[in-house]
Design a protein around this motif. Structure first.
Motif, PDB file in Angstrom:
ATOM      1  N   VAL A   1       0.806  -1.320   0.011  1.00 45.51           N
ATOM      2  CA  VAL A   1      -0.143  -0.109  -0.120  1.00 45.51           C
ATOM      3  C   VAL A   1       0.802   1.195  -0.167  1.00 45.51           C
ATOM      4  CG1 VAL A   1      -1.748   1.088   1.317  1.00 45.51           C
ATOM      5  CG2 VAL A   1      -2.006  -1.170   1.244  1.00 45.51           C
ATOM      6  N   SER A   2       0.727   2.167  -1.014  1.00 45.51           N
ATOM      7  CA  SER A   2       1.621   3.403  -1.077  1.00 45.51           C
ATOM      8  C   SER A   2       0.771   4.639  -1.036  1.00 45.51           C
ATOM      9  CB  SER A   2       2.206   3.080  -2.445  1.00 45.51           C
ATOM     10  OG  SER A   2       2.832   2.092  -2.639  1.00 45.51           O
ATOM     11  N   ASN A   3       1.324   5.661  -0.579  1.00 39.99           N
ATOM     12  CA  ASN A   3       0.791   7.020  -0.987  1.00 39.99           C
ATOM     13  C   ASN A   3       0.533   7.389  -2.272  1.00 39.99           C
ATOM     14  OD1 ASN A   3       0.922  10.186  -0.948  1.00 39.99           O
ATOM     15  ND2 ASN A   3       0.189   9.732   1.074  1.00 39.99           N
ATOM     16  N   THR A   4      -0.347   7.846  -2.722  1.00 37.06           N
ATOM     17  CA  THR A   4      -0.623   8.134  -4.110  1.00 37.06           C
ATOM     18  C   THR A   4       0.152   9.353  -4.719  1.00 37.06           C
ATOM     19  OG1 THR A   4      -2.624   9.208  -3.606  1.00 37.06           O
ATOM     20  CG2 THR A   4      -2.820   7.016  -4.494  1.00 37.06           C
ATOM     21  N   GLU A   5       0.581  10.191  -3.412  1.00 35.95           N
ATOM     22  CA  GLU A   5       1.139  11.500  -3.978  1.00 35.95           C
ATOM     23  C   GLU A   5       2.587  11.307  -3.765  1.00 35.95           C
ATOM     24  OE1 GLU A   5       1.402  16.278  -2.805  1.00 35.95           O
ATOM     25  OE2 GLU A   5      -0.147  15.059  -2.329  1.00 35.95           O
ATOM     26  N   THR A   6       3.129  10.635  -2.746  1.00 36.55           N
ATOM     27  CA  THR A   6       4.543  10.369  -2.449  1.00 36.55           C
ATOM     28  C   THR A   6       5.155   9.213  -3.315  1.00 36.55           C
ATOM     29  OG1 THR A   6       4.530   9.290  -0.426  1.00 36.55           O
ATOM     30  CG2 THR A   6       4.403  11.760  -0.354  1.00 36.55           C
ATOM     31  N   HIS A   7       4.254   8.095  -3.374  1.00 31.22           N
ATOM     32  CA  HIS A   7       4.592   6.882  -3.858  1.00 31.22           C
ATOM     33  C   HIS A   7       5.478   6.211  -2.830  1.00 31.22           C
ATOM     34  CE1 HIS A   7       3.662   7.385  -8.524  1.00 31.22           C
ATOM     35  NE2 HIS A   7       2.668   8.075  -7.593  1.00 31.22           N
TER      36      HIS A   7
END
Length: 672
Positions: free
Chosen positions: A398-404
């Protein structure tokens, strides 16, 4: 052309902003021009991080580290203001591809080019270590191939040799890239300059073979290989093998120093073209694109590169992403494993080309999340803040969609009998729980996972039955248990809440999918007698009343439905069949609406953008082409993309995600 996301500033410090290059790990990356006309790469911290004292301190640390290092083989920092309201730094702009791009696009380097690379990287390490620093993240994506030699970039996690402060990331997280880190780094032990030497050896091997000498099927296997296994040096030329083998010693004390390594490499003859001609072709193309950009009239900044900005290892996604209505394909995992992707190399070439050139009327790559196994599925949280990549090895990241950057621990691998397969996944409404459905020999297993910790919540819910479907909020499970009978379960409550029956006793419903609100479910019946005539029909049933609602949707004579999905608002049903035509049905009236779209082959998946303007399709072929269509006129938008396994739209229709066999989830900007 318009900038990504929010407005791009026209001025940063003394630099006029010429274009937006993309996103870096800490912020956006801009192309700037100084008062003297010099081009620089501007790293501008994301506004939401600028007020974080700890984050600002880490940024100041990167500025100090970057300023401390100078030399021919690093991209020097020329200016910075870490104390500005929005902190920024400016470094020398290098219009060259990364080593990762080059080897993925064009294949391994020649022996002579790899030798030049080794000499350049060794010299860079001498400069870095002389400044009292350890890079700690030397990898192909952090090495740029400039026209006169390599450049080492990204000092975001560099550390002083004598620095004993706490790590810059969360406790328990690895800092670095598993395939290129040293054994001591993988074990969380003290890091010395010898760690960079180990990474250098792995990078040079990757330049010769296309992959790290320790790459495994999963991240865990890769780390085990780094700490325990001998490096795989097959395919490495003998001259290069002699140099890198001592660098890859497990004991740091047995590795050569950069100075010793440079002596072993020996004299490198001067050359005006250190790289293969194809690499210099990429560099020339980027310079040509820049020339076109710089001749434009002043005005709104232009997006030059949304995927692999020349001065950052990875570009980050600008706009948030969210989930679109999933498309159900029977036995997706089994079918996918039988599809041979013959155009993998071509797809990689295309991906890199798209990373630099904006399609005026198509998709533009704006970010990516790289993993260590084939990506089977991508799922966005309902608020678009996080993205789940479901890997072929039954793990989920699971990744943050802004920072990846990963937001928590790796989920899985999923337990159970007979190699469970993840068939479906969905986030809870608050995004804190991920629900997975996997098919096992004992039935269907539903598991709930804490997104932050990666821990399983409670025991799995095991339901005996066949084909299943998960609602978009992860709260309901539908599963076929017998002919003409489908059970609906409350996942959290672990209880059956409905039983939906077919329209005729001699039919059974298969390949189900929930409406976006979870109140209706659609099933495709077929005749038990075996003639499968019922494949022409789609039956909608109400979960509350447990009965079919409205009339059956029937395909044209001689056509069978293969792919179908709700639009994100639940008002339309998108179908595709054996006649290679996509049709749009009004759910309320069960009649066709909008003009059908003719596609060039059988489809594996189809999805409608939330705003209803764009249709995305993936063809069921060895090349698995993704195409984007204008719903209004049925015409294709831009070129196709090959090698796509699964895809999804964000809820704002501006972002699009694709999963591929190259272990990468890519995000694209959708034209307005």
């Amino acid at each position: 052309m318009k900038p990504l996301g929010t407005a791009v500033p026209s001025q940063v410090g003394q630099y006029r902003v010429l274009a937006e290059l993309g996103r870096g790990g800490m912020g956006r990356v801009l192309l700037g021009g100084g008062p003297d006309g010099r081009l620089v790469a501007l790293k501008l911290v994301h506004e939401q991080f600028a007020g974080d004292a700890g984050f600002r301190a880490r940024f100041s640390r990167e500025v100090d580290a970057s300023r401390a290092v100078s030399g021919a083989y690093t991209a020097a920092v020329v200016d910075a203001d870490p104390d500005a309201p929005t902190p920024w730094l400016a470094s020398v702009f290098v219009p060259g591809p990364s080593l990762a791009e080059a080897i993925q696009t064009l294949g391994p380097l020649t022996e002579q080019s790899a030798l030049r690379l080794a000499a350049g990287l060794t010299t860079a390490l001498i400069q870095i270590h002389r400044a009292g620093l350890v890079h700690r993240d030397l990898k192909p994506s952090n090495v740029l191939l400039a026209e006169d030699g390599p450049r080492v970039i990204d000092f975001g996690i560099v550390r002083a040799v004598d620095d004993d402060r706490a790590d810059i990331t969360r406790t328990g997280w690895l800092v670095g890239s598993p395939a290129f880190m040293s054994p001591e780094q993988a074990k969380g032990q003290q890091i010395t300059p010898a760690s960079d030497v180990f990474s250098l050896g792995s990078v040079v091997v990757a330049a010769c073979t296309g992959t790290s000498p320790f790459t495994g099927a999963t991240a865990l296997e890769t780390l085990n290989n780094v700490t325990r296994a001998d490096p795989d040096l097959s395919g490495v030329p003998a001259t290069i093998r002699r140099l890198v083998q001592p660098c890859l010693a497990k004991d740091p004390a047995e590795r050569p120093t950069p100075a010793d390594l440079l002596t072993s490499i020996g004299h490198i003859a001067p050359s005006t073209q250190p790289w293969p001609a194809a690499v210099h072709g990429l560099i020339a193309q980027r310079r040509s694109d820049l020339a076109v950009l710089l001749t434009k009239a002043p005005g709104e900044p232009t997006v030059v590169d949304g995927a692999n900005a020349p001065t950052v290892a990875q570009t980050r996604l600008d706009s948030p992403a969210g989930a679109s209505a999933p498309v159900h394909v029977p036995s997706v995992r089994r079918i996918r494993r039988r599809v041979y992707l013959s155009a993998a190399v071509g797809a990689l070439v295309l991906a890199v080309v798209l990373a630099w050139n904006l399609w005026p009327s198509g998709l533009t790559e704006v970010g990516k999340v790289s993993g260590f196994a084939e990506v089977d599925q991508v799922v966005f949280s309902q608020d678009g803040s996080v993205l789940a990549s479901v890997y072929d090895d039954n793990t989920i990241e699971v990744s943050n969609t802004e920072t990846h950057r990963r937001t928590g621990q790796i989920i899985g691998p999923l337990g159970g009998d007979n190699d469970p397969e993840v068939n479906d996944a969905a986030f809870s409404p608050d995004g804190k729980v991920l629900v997975t459905v996997s098919r096992q020999a004992s039935g269907v297993s539903v598991q709930q996972w804490n997104v932050e910790t990666g821990a399983q919540i409670g025991q799995p819910l095991i339901v005996r039955g066949g084909v299943s479907a998960l609602s978009q909020d992860g709260r309901k499970l539908a599963i076929l248990v017998a002919a003409a009978r489908m059970q609906v379960w409350d996942v959290a409550g672990r209880r059956q809440i409905a039983q939906v029956t077919g329209t005729q006793p001699e039919t059974k419903s298969t390949a189900s999918v929930f409406s976006p609100d979870g109140q209706s479910i659609i099933g495709r019946p077929w005749e038990v007698s075996g003639d499968q005539a019922g494949l022409n029909n789609l039956v909608l049933s109400d979960v509350g009343s447990q009965r079919p609602e409205g009339r059956t949707i029937r395909a044209p004579s001689g056509t069978k439905f293969d792919v179908y999905a709700f639009s994100p608002d639940g008002r339309l049903l998108v179908t595709a069949g054996t006649d290679e035509t996509v049709r749009f049905w009004d759910v309320a009236t069960r009649t066709q609406t909008l003009q059908p779209v003719k596609v060039p082959g059988m489809l594996f998946q189809a999805a409608l953008s939330p705003d209803g303007r764009a249709l995305a399709t993936v063809e069921f072929s060895d090349k698995r082409r993704l195409r984007l269509w204008n719903v209004a006129d049925g015409k294709q938008i831009g070129p196709s993309i090959e090698g796509v396994v699964m895809m999804a739209f964000s809820p704002d229709s501006h972002t699009f995600a694709t999963a591929g066999k190259d272990h990468t989830t890519r995000l694209w900007s959708v034209p307005g």
